[in-house]
Motif scaffolding. Structure first.
Motif, PDB file in Angstrom:
ATOM      1  N   TYR A   1       0.721  -1.264  -0.042  1.00 23.25           N
ATOM      2  CA  TYR A   1      -0.057  -0.132  -0.032  1.00 23.25           C
ATOM      3  C   TYR A   1       0.696   1.291   0.243  1.00 23.25           C
ATOM      4  O   TYR A   1       0.445   2.252  -0.596  1.00 23.25           O
ATOM      5  CB  TYR A   1      -1.029  -0.031   1.177  1.00 23.25           C
TER       6      TYR A   1
ATOM      7  N   GLU B   1      -3.907  -5.363 -11.330  1.00 24.11           N
ATOM      8  CA  GLU B   1      -5.075  -5.203 -10.467  1.00 24.11           C
ATOM      9  C   GLU B   1      -5.263  -3.498 -10.087  1.00 24.11           C
ATOM     10  O   GLU B   1      -4.337  -2.925 -10.209  1.00 24.11           O
ATOM     11  CB  GLU B   1      -5.122  -5.973  -9.288  1.00 24.11           C
TER      12      GLU B   1
ATOM     13  N   GLY C   1      -7.974 -12.070  -4.782  1.00 20.75           N
ATOM     14  CA  GLY C   1      -9.079 -11.759  -3.784  1.00 20.75           C
ATOM     15  C   GLY C   1     -10.314 -12.766  -3.636  1.00 20.75           C
ATOM     16  O   GLY C   1     -10.303 -13.699  -4.338  1.00 20.75           O
TER      17      GLY C   1
END
Ligand SMILES: *Cc1c(COP(=O)(O)O)cnc(C)c1O
Length: 356
Positions: A201, A232, A258
């Motif tokens: 992140y 993604e 996911g």
């Protein structure tokens, strides 16, 4: 079986007002789950305690070398009052895959699920009841050895916190504009892209700021080597419906696997909608947008379930997806997955787990 000590708060907070829009990740419940790990002793001292600050040595390894992981799932309140989880065993499995990559000790899958259920049960009153609301569950693990050398920690804390969240799209599914990033990269094969960890992140933030400045809400990442193939979106996997076939990038080691992605693929197969996991190039998208065969584009993730995409920007080109409105398959997937999660759609796959 995990033995969990429960210490209830003596000063409960007021529940959020019914008309509170519950902005994502801003309100936390009265309790949290904690469990410690120490080499030689294993995971121990599982407890649910009043929500409180974590006190750590400033040398704790998590602060310096980023040895940490997290998960994300939700608890839903069904109309009949039951509290439901969606495939929590998959979060437990993914935790252990992430842990393996990050040299964090494994957690027995059944202990993970039991801890989630136990803390949700204690704070059950915090699960909002309005349509499309839920209780977001954030399990995470941090390395706590006070040591500045580089090696895996010998001590860890596994915690679970809970946050009531409102509808992701207060006015119904709202298509998003996506920026295809061709300068920064998020992850490369052999790196940590398939692990759910903060490092991925922080790697994404600069590009996110850049996209926001240009008026785009999310970044779509390309492969880190050729910058040619789709990977993604920041916190979502991505799907394209091209000439009747649903296509999504194959899990290649740099994409997060996911649970919503897995569920969408399973539903398409069940509905006899052709679905392919394979490499998808930007050129292919460009062609499909140009010749009118790009029928739908959507992201998948726990937060929004299905996020329809209306625009893709690549360099100086803007690719429009049809007229920018939500596609038929996107809507059906959203209705089915969120219906299952809330006990309105019959679960034939054993995906729904009740918290009793
Ligand atoms: C969590 C996450 C997703 C979505 O996973 P779900 O299990 O469907 O919620 C996608 N990409 C990244 C980078 C993620 O961290």
């Amino acid at each position: 079986m995990l033995s969990i000590r429960v210490e209830k708060t003596t000063t409960p907070k007021p529940l959020p007002a019914e008309d509170n829009p519950l902005k994502f990740g801003t309100i936390f419940t009265d309790h949290m789950f904690i469990m410690n790990y120490e080499t030689g002793k294993g995971w121990h001292d599982a407890r649910i305690v009043p929500y409180q600050p974590v006190v750590l040595d400033p040398a704790a390894m998590v602060f310096h070398y980023g040895q940490e992981m997290f998960e994300g799932l939700k608890a839903y309140r069904a109309a009949d009052g039951r509290v439901l989880l969606f495939r929590p065993d998959m979060n437990a499995k993914r935790t252990n895959n992430t842990n393996k990559r990050l040299c964090i000790p494994q957690i027995p899958e059944e202990d993970f699920v039991e801890a989630v259920k136990a803390v949700v049960k204690v704070d059950e009153a915090w699960i909002p009841t309005k349509p499309d609301t839920s209780l977001y569950i954030r399990p995470f693990i941090i390395a706590t050895d006070p040591f500045l050398g580089v090696r895996p920690s010998d001590t860890y804390q596994f915690m679970i916190i809970l946050s009531p969240v409102g509808p992701y799209y207060p006015e119904g599914l709202d298509p998003v504009k996506i920026w295809i990033e061709d300068d920064y990269v998020r992850a490369i094969r052999g790196g940590i892209g398939e692990a759910k960890t903060g490092g991925n992140y922080v790697a994404s933030m600069a590009a996110q700021l850049k996209a926001h400045k240009e008026g785009y809400s999310q970044v779509l990442w390309l492969d880190g080597v050729e910058k040619k193939y789709i990977e993604e979106v920041g916190a979502m996997n991505i799907f394209f419906k091209i000439s009747g076939t649903v296509v999504t990038p194959i899990l290649n080691g740099s994409i997060l696997p996911g649970i919503t992605r897995d569920s969408v693929i399973a539903l398409c197969k069940e509905w006899n909608v052709p679905v392919e996991e394979r490499r998808v190039s930007v050129d292919e998208l460009y062609e499909a947008a140009k010749n009118g065969t790009m029928e739908e584009v959507f992201g998948t993730g726990t937060a929004a379930v299905i996020s329809p995409v209306s625009h893709l920007r690549f360099q100086d080109h803007v690719l429009m997806v049809k007229d920018g409105s939500i596609g038929e398959l996107s809507q059906k997937l959203y209705d089915t997955v969120s219906g299952l999660q809330r006990g309105q759609v019959q679960d034939t796959k054993g995906w729904i787990v009740e918290v009793k």
